[in-house]
Write an enzyme that holds these catalytic residues in place. Structure first.
Site, PDB file in Angstrom:
ATOM      1  N   GLU A 174       6.277  -9.139  15.546  1.00  0.00           N
ATOM      2  CA  GLU A 174       5.782  -9.320  16.963  1.00  0.00           C
ATOM      3  C   GLU A 174       6.303 -10.908  16.990  1.00  0.00           C
ATOM      4  O   GLU A 174       6.778 -10.667  17.467  1.00  0.00           O
ATOM      5  CB  GLU A 174       4.445  -8.615  16.662  1.00  0.00           C
ATOM      6  CG  GLU A 174       4.428  -8.196  18.133  1.00  0.00           C
ATOM      7  CD  GLU A 174       2.713  -7.130  18.025  1.00  0.00           C
ATOM      8  OE1 GLU A 174       2.304  -7.289  17.141  1.00  0.00           O
ATOM      9  OE2 GLU A 174       1.809  -7.198  18.936  1.00  0.00           O
ATOM     10  N   ARG A 208       0.645  -1.073   0.074  1.00  0.00           N
ATOM     11  CA  ARG A 208      -0.131   0.072   0.041  1.00  0.00           C
ATOM     12  C   ARG A 208       1.106   0.987   0.263  1.00  0.00           C
ATOM     13  O   ARG A 208       0.719   2.540  -0.376  1.00  0.00           O
ATOM     14  CB  ARG A 208      -0.723   0.081   1.331  1.00  0.00           C
ATOM     15  CG  ARG A 208      -2.316  -1.148   0.758  1.00  0.00           C
ATOM     16  CD  ARG A 208      -2.848  -0.860   1.805  1.00  0.00           C
ATOM     17  NE  ARG A 208      -1.563  -1.784   3.209  1.00  0.00           N
ATOM     18  CZ  ARG A 208      -1.957  -2.959   3.925  1.00  0.00           C
ATOM     19  NH1 ARG A 208      -2.228  -3.940   2.654  1.00  0.00           N
ATOM     20  NH2 ARG A 208      -1.320  -3.261   4.656  1.00  0.00           N
TER      21      ARG A 208
HETATM   22  P1  AMP Z   1       5.525  -2.203  11.771  1.00  0.00           P
HETATM   23  O1  AMP Z   1       6.531  -2.928  10.858  1.00  0.00           O
HETATM   24  O2  AMP Z   1       4.385  -2.968  12.822  1.00  0.00           O
HETATM   25  O3  AMP Z   1       4.866  -1.107  11.730  1.00  0.00           O
HETATM   26  O4  AMP Z   1       4.252  -2.619  10.615  1.00  0.00           O
HETATM   27  C1  AMP Z   1       3.892  -1.233   9.114  1.00  0.00           C
HETATM   28  C2  AMP Z   1       3.310  -3.052   8.327  1.00  0.00           C
HETATM   29  O5  AMP Z   1       2.086  -3.790   8.552  1.00  0.00           O
HETATM   30  C3  AMP Z   1       2.842  -1.827   6.837  1.00  0.00           C
HETATM   31  O6  AMP Z   1       3.254  -2.123   5.827  1.00  0.00           O
HETATM   32  C4  AMP Z   1       1.372  -1.925   7.265  1.00  0.00           C
HETATM   33  O7  AMP Z   1       0.337  -1.922   5.857  1.00  0.00           O
HETATM   34  C5  AMP Z   1       1.128  -3.659   7.542  1.00  0.00           C
HETATM   35  N1  AMP Z   1       0.311  -2.971   8.760  1.00  0.00           N
HETATM   36  C6  AMP Z   1       0.601  -3.438  10.383  1.00  0.00           C
HETATM   37  N2  AMP Z   1      -0.560  -3.393  11.231  1.00  0.00           N
HETATM   38  C7  AMP Z   1      -1.663  -2.774  11.110  1.00  0.00           C
HETATM   39  C8  AMP Z   1      -3.254  -2.012  10.803  1.00  0.00           C
HETATM   40  N3  AMP Z   1      -3.593  -2.683  12.081  1.00  0.00           N
HETATM   41  N4  AMP Z   1      -3.992  -2.338   9.504  1.00  0.00           N
HETATM   42  C9  AMP Z   1      -3.350  -2.120   8.810  1.00  0.00           C
HETATM   43  N5  AMP Z   1      -2.264  -2.020   8.092  1.00  0.00           N
HETATM   44  C10 AMP Z   1      -1.045  -2.821   9.187  1.00  0.00           C
END
Ligand code: AMP
Length: 176
Positions: free
Chosen positions: A101, A64
């Site tokens: 995670e 996205r």
């Molecule tokens: P992070 O590495 O945990 O910051 O995850 C970010 C990536 O995962 C981004 O590319 C987001 O598109 C996706 N992502 C993580 N959590 C969500 C969520 N609750 N809703 C939508 N996309 C998420």
């Protein structure tokens, strides 16, 4: 940002429980992308702070981040760098493994995607725990590019992701 735009984006977000895994509340931005006025206004707001920041490239994170990042690159008269999941890039790529995670994941960028003198804005749809955005920035930095900032449509503030993003500013349009 105007409270009208903030409100309109919040109204259009679609929260999907237990997607893609049990316990995750997935923020589906496709209704925002599908609304011509909201898409234009959101991109305008995200790009605004960087119009005179000398951004040479926008790096969008698959998938996205490609949509928002591509539009941001055009708005900023910048080039676009795809940061992709492993095995998708056709040319020589540099990879970066990072912690999720649970478990690990990998992002890749072409070796010649950025270099010294490039000023790069990292773009994604959602800042969650911050690992993805930090890994994208490390890739660009290893290639010799300079990170101007990170820009997100949504920030899940309760996950504290911005603490992982050091050395440049972090902007998000809507804080959840
Ligand atoms: P992070 O590495 O945990 O910051 O995850 C970010 C990536 O995962 C981004 O590319 C987001 O598109 C996706 N992502 C993580 N959590 C969500 C969520 N609750 N809703 C939508 N996309 C998420």
């Amino acid at each position: 940002m105007s409270s009208t735009l903030d409100h309109a984006i919040r109204q259009k977000l679609r929260a999907i429980p237990d997607y893609p895994k049990p316990g995750i509340l997935f923020q589906d931005i496709t209704p925002v992308l599908g609304d011509s006025v909201l898409l234009r206004d959101a991109i305008g707001e995200m790009a605004g702070p960087f119009l005179v920041a000398g951004v040479t490239h926008v790096a969008g994170i698959e998938a996205r981040g490609f949509i928002l990042g591509g539009a941001m690159a055009v708005a900023l008269n910048a080039g676009f760098i795809p940061i992709r999941k492993p095995g998708k890039l056709p040319f020589k790529a540099r990879r970066r493994e990072y912690a999720l995670e649970y478990g690990t994941s990998v992002l890749e960028a072409h070796e010649d995607a950025a270099g010294p003198g490039n000023r790069v804005l990292i773009v994604d749809d959602v800042l969650a725990t911050g690992g993805t955005a930090a890994a994208a920035a490390q890739l660009i930095t290893e290639l010799g590019g300079e990170i101007v900032a990170w820009s997100f449509l949504l920030e899940l503030g309760f996950l504290g992701g911005r603490e992982k993003l050091e050395g440049a500013s972090v902007r998000s349009l809507v804080l959840l």
